[in-house]
Design a protein around this motif. Structure first.
Motif, short mmCIF file in Angstrom:
data_model
loop_
_atom_site.label_atom_id
_atom_site.label_comp_id
_atom_site.label_asym_id
_atom_site.label_seq_id
_atom_site.Cartn_x
_atom_site.Cartn_y
_atom_site.Cartn_z
N LEU A 177 0.82 -1.20 0.00
CA LEU A 177 0.00 0.00 0.00
C LEU A 177 0.86 1.25 0.00
O LEU A 177 1.94 1.28 0.59
CB LEU A 177 -0.91 0.01 1.23
N SER A 178 0.38 2.28 -0.66
CA SER A 178 1.05 3.57 -0.64
C SER A 178 -0.01 4.64 -0.60
O SER A 178 -1.11 4.48 -1.17
CB SER A 178 1.95 3.76 -1.87
N HIS A 179 0.30 5.74 0.08
CA HIS A 179 -0.66 6.83 0.18
C HIS A 179 -0.43 7.82 -0.95
O HIS A 179 0.62 8.43 -1.07
CB HIS A 179 -0.52 7.55 1.53
N ASP A 180 -1.45 7.96 -1.81
CA ASP A 180 -1.36 8.87 -2.94
C ASP A 180 -2.01 10.21 -2.59
O ASP A 180 -2.00 10.63 -1.44
CB ASP A 180 -2.02 8.24 -4.17
N ASP A 181 -2.59 10.84 -3.56
CA ASP A 181 -3.18 12.17 -3.33
C ASP A 181 -4.35 12.10 -2.37
O ASP A 181 -5.19 11.21 -2.42
CB ASP A 181 -3.66 12.77 -4.66
N ASP A 182 -4.45 13.12 -1.52
CA ASP A 182 -5.51 13.17 -0.54
C ASP A 182 -6.88 13.39 -1.16
O ASP A 182 -7.90 13.16 -0.50
CB ASP A 182 -5.25 14.31 0.47
N HIS A 183 -6.92 13.80 -2.43
CA HIS A 183 -8.23 14.08 -3.03
C HIS A 183 -9.09 12.83 -3.11
O HIS A 183 -10.30 12.91 -3.12
CB HIS A 183 -8.06 14.68 -4.44
N ARG A 184 -8.46 11.64 -3.12
CA ARG A 184 -9.23 10.40 -3.15
C ARG A 184 -10.05 10.26 -1.88
O ARG A 184 -11.22 9.87 -1.91
CB ARG A 184 -8.32 9.18 -3.30
N ILE A 185 -9.43 10.58 -0.75
CA ILE A 185 -10.12 10.45 0.53
C ILE A 185 -11.19 11.53 0.67
O ILE A 185 -12.30 11.26 1.13
CB ILE A 185 -9.11 10.54 1.69
N VAL A 186 -10.88 12.75 0.26
CA VAL A 186 -11.85 13.82 0.33
C VAL A 186 -13.08 13.48 -0.51
O VAL A 186 -14.23 13.69 -0.10
CB VAL A 186 -11.23 15.15 -0.13
N ALA A 187 -12.85 12.92 -1.69
CA ALA A 187 -13.96 12.58 -2.58
C ALA A 187 -14.84 11.50 -1.98
O ALA A 187 -16.07 11.54 -2.06
CB ALA A 187 -13.43 12.14 -3.94
N VAL A 188 -14.23 10.50 -1.35
CA VAL A 188 -14.99 9.37 -0.81
C VAL A 188 -15.67 9.73 0.51
O VAL A 188 -16.82 9.36 0.75
CB VAL A 188 -14.05 8.16 -0.61
N GLU A 189 -14.98 10.46 1.37
CA GLU A 189 -15.51 10.73 2.70
C GLU A 189 -16.37 11.99 2.77
O GLU A 189 -17.12 12.18 3.71
CB GLU A 189 -14.36 10.84 3.71
N GLY A 190 -16.25 12.86 1.77
CA GLY A 190 -17.07 14.07 1.77
C GLY A 190 -18.29 13.87 0.89
O GLY A 190 -19.32 13.40 1.34
N GLY A 191 -18.15 14.19 -0.36
CA GLY A 191 -19.26 13.99 -1.29
C GLY A 191 -20.02 15.27 -1.56
O GLY A 191 -20.21 16.09 -0.68
N ALA A 192 -20.44 15.43 -2.79
CA ALA A 192 -21.23 16.59 -3.19
C ALA A 192 -22.70 16.21 -3.21
O ALA A 192 -23.05 15.02 -3.29
CB ALA A 192 -20.79 17.06 -4.57
N PRO A 193 -23.60 17.17 -3.13
CA PRO A 193 -25.03 16.86 -3.17
C PRO A 193 -25.40 16.10 -4.43
O PRO A 193 -24.88 16.37 -5.51
CB PRO A 193 -25.69 18.25 -3.15
N ARG A 194 -26.28 15.13 -4.29
CA ARG A 194 -26.73 14.33 -5.42
C ARG A 194 -28.24 14.42 -5.53
O ARG A 194 -28.94 14.43 -4.52
CB ARG A 194 -26.32 12.86 -5.26
N SER A 195 -28.72 14.43 -6.73
CA SER A 195 -30.17 14.55 -6.94
C SER A 195 -30.91 13.25 -6.70
O SER A 195 -32.12 13.23 -6.60
CB SER A 195 -30.44 15.04 -8.36
N SER A 196 -30.16 12.14 -6.58
CA SER A 196 -30.79 10.83 -6.44
C SER A 196 -31.08 10.45 -5.00
O SER A 196 -31.54 9.36 -4.73
CB SER A 196 -29.89 9.75 -7.07
N GLY A 197 -30.79 11.36 -4.04
CA GLY A 197 -30.99 11.01 -2.65
C GLY A 197 -32.45 10.79 -2.30
O GLY A 197 -33.33 11.45 -2.81
N ARG A 198 -32.68 9.83 -1.41
CA ARG A 198 -34.02 9.60 -0.90
C ARG A 198 -34.31 10.58 0.23
O ARG A 198 -33.42 11.18 0.79
CB ARG A 198 -34.16 8.16 -0.37
N HIS A 199 -35.57 10.76 0.57
CA HIS A 199 -35.95 11.63 1.67
C HIS A 199 -36.80 10.85 2.65
O HIS A 199 -37.60 10.00 2.26
CB HIS A 199 -36.73 12.85 1.17
N ARG A 200 -36.62 11.17 3.92
CA ARG A 200 -37.39 10.51 4.97
C ARG A 200 -37.94 11.57 5.91
O ARG A 200 -37.24 12.47 6.27
CB ARG A 200 -36.50 9.54 5.74
#
Length: 250
Positions: A227-250
């Protein structure tokens, strides 16, 4: 700066490293019963990334795409987990806050930017956007690919608990540097990894830990992977996330 007396004598125990999940190396895991032996408070993910885990008050809950959260069995597997004994901390009242503001409040409550901290917020939320991922099958895909198909749910006017950790930046790739929290509704009918939120009011508890114990997998896949640690943008993308229109509502 807060006094050293606020630092817990216990440890945050982690199984596996985040970069392994990013590389698709998560075939094995720590049994829930073993994880609970290290503490009564924490977060993690389900076997083969089949959901998000919240450990609170000594009970592990699996938040999956298949229905409401359910109590996990001791034999269930956690390919990644962070667990500790919840420290005794006097909660601080917290008013309205979005995720950015709440993160700032948490960071202002840390003893040191070089220590791990447990984070708990009990409160009423105007909205909480959570995600869960579907269980993978072999060959296992990298976490970023799995997260591309995550199921998001927007919870509205919900009471519940944020459970998680704040980790120092030097541990990025081993853990999630900064704030990493999951949510569990008070009625136990919804939960998951937190992507965004708006808090109405709550109580914030932050505990400091100077001990961090890392338990690594010993399965053949992990041992054979370099294993090697590459760019942090991979983690930011996976752990953050942008709003998506497909989200369900409860």
């Amino acid at each position: 700066m807060s006094s050293p007396g606020r630092v817990s004598a216990g440890a945050v125990t982690q199984f596996a490293v985040l970069d392994a999940l990013l590389a698709g190396v998560y075939a094995s895991g720590m049994p829930v019963a073993e994880a609970l032996g290290h503490g009564d408070f924490g977060i993690g993910c389900c076997d083969r990334l089949g959901g998000e885990v919240v450990i609170v008050e000594g009970i592990a809950y699996a938040c999956t795409v298949d229905g409401p959260p359910h109590r996990m069995a001791g034999t269930d597997i956690l390919p990644f987990a962070d667990v500790c004994a919840e420290p005794s901390v006097t909660p601080a009242p917290t008013g309205p806050a979005d995720l950015v503001t709440l993160t700032s409040l948490i960071e202002a409550s840390t003893v040191s930017r070089n220590l791990f901290h447990s984070v708990r917020v009990d409160g009423v939320f105007r909205t909480v956007r959570v995600r869960a991922t579907r269980r993978e099958h072999f060959p296992l895909r990298p976490l970023a690919e799995v997260a591309d198909e995550q199921v998001e749910t927007v919870l509205t006017e919900v009471e519940g608990t944020l459970v998680g950790f704040w980790a120092p930046s030097i541990y990025q790739g081993i853990a999630v540097a900064g704030l990493h929290v999951h949510f569990l509704a008070a009625d136990r009918l919804a939960g998951g990894h937190v992507l965004d939120l708006e808090l109405r009011e709550g109580a914030l508890s932050v505990g400091a830990f100077a001990r961090f114990t890392l338990v690594l997998p010993t399965d053949s896949g992990f041992l054979a992977s370099e294993l090697s640690h590459d760019d942090d943008h991979r983690i930011v993308a996976v752990e953050g996330g942008a709003p998506r229109s497909s989200g369900r509502h409860r």
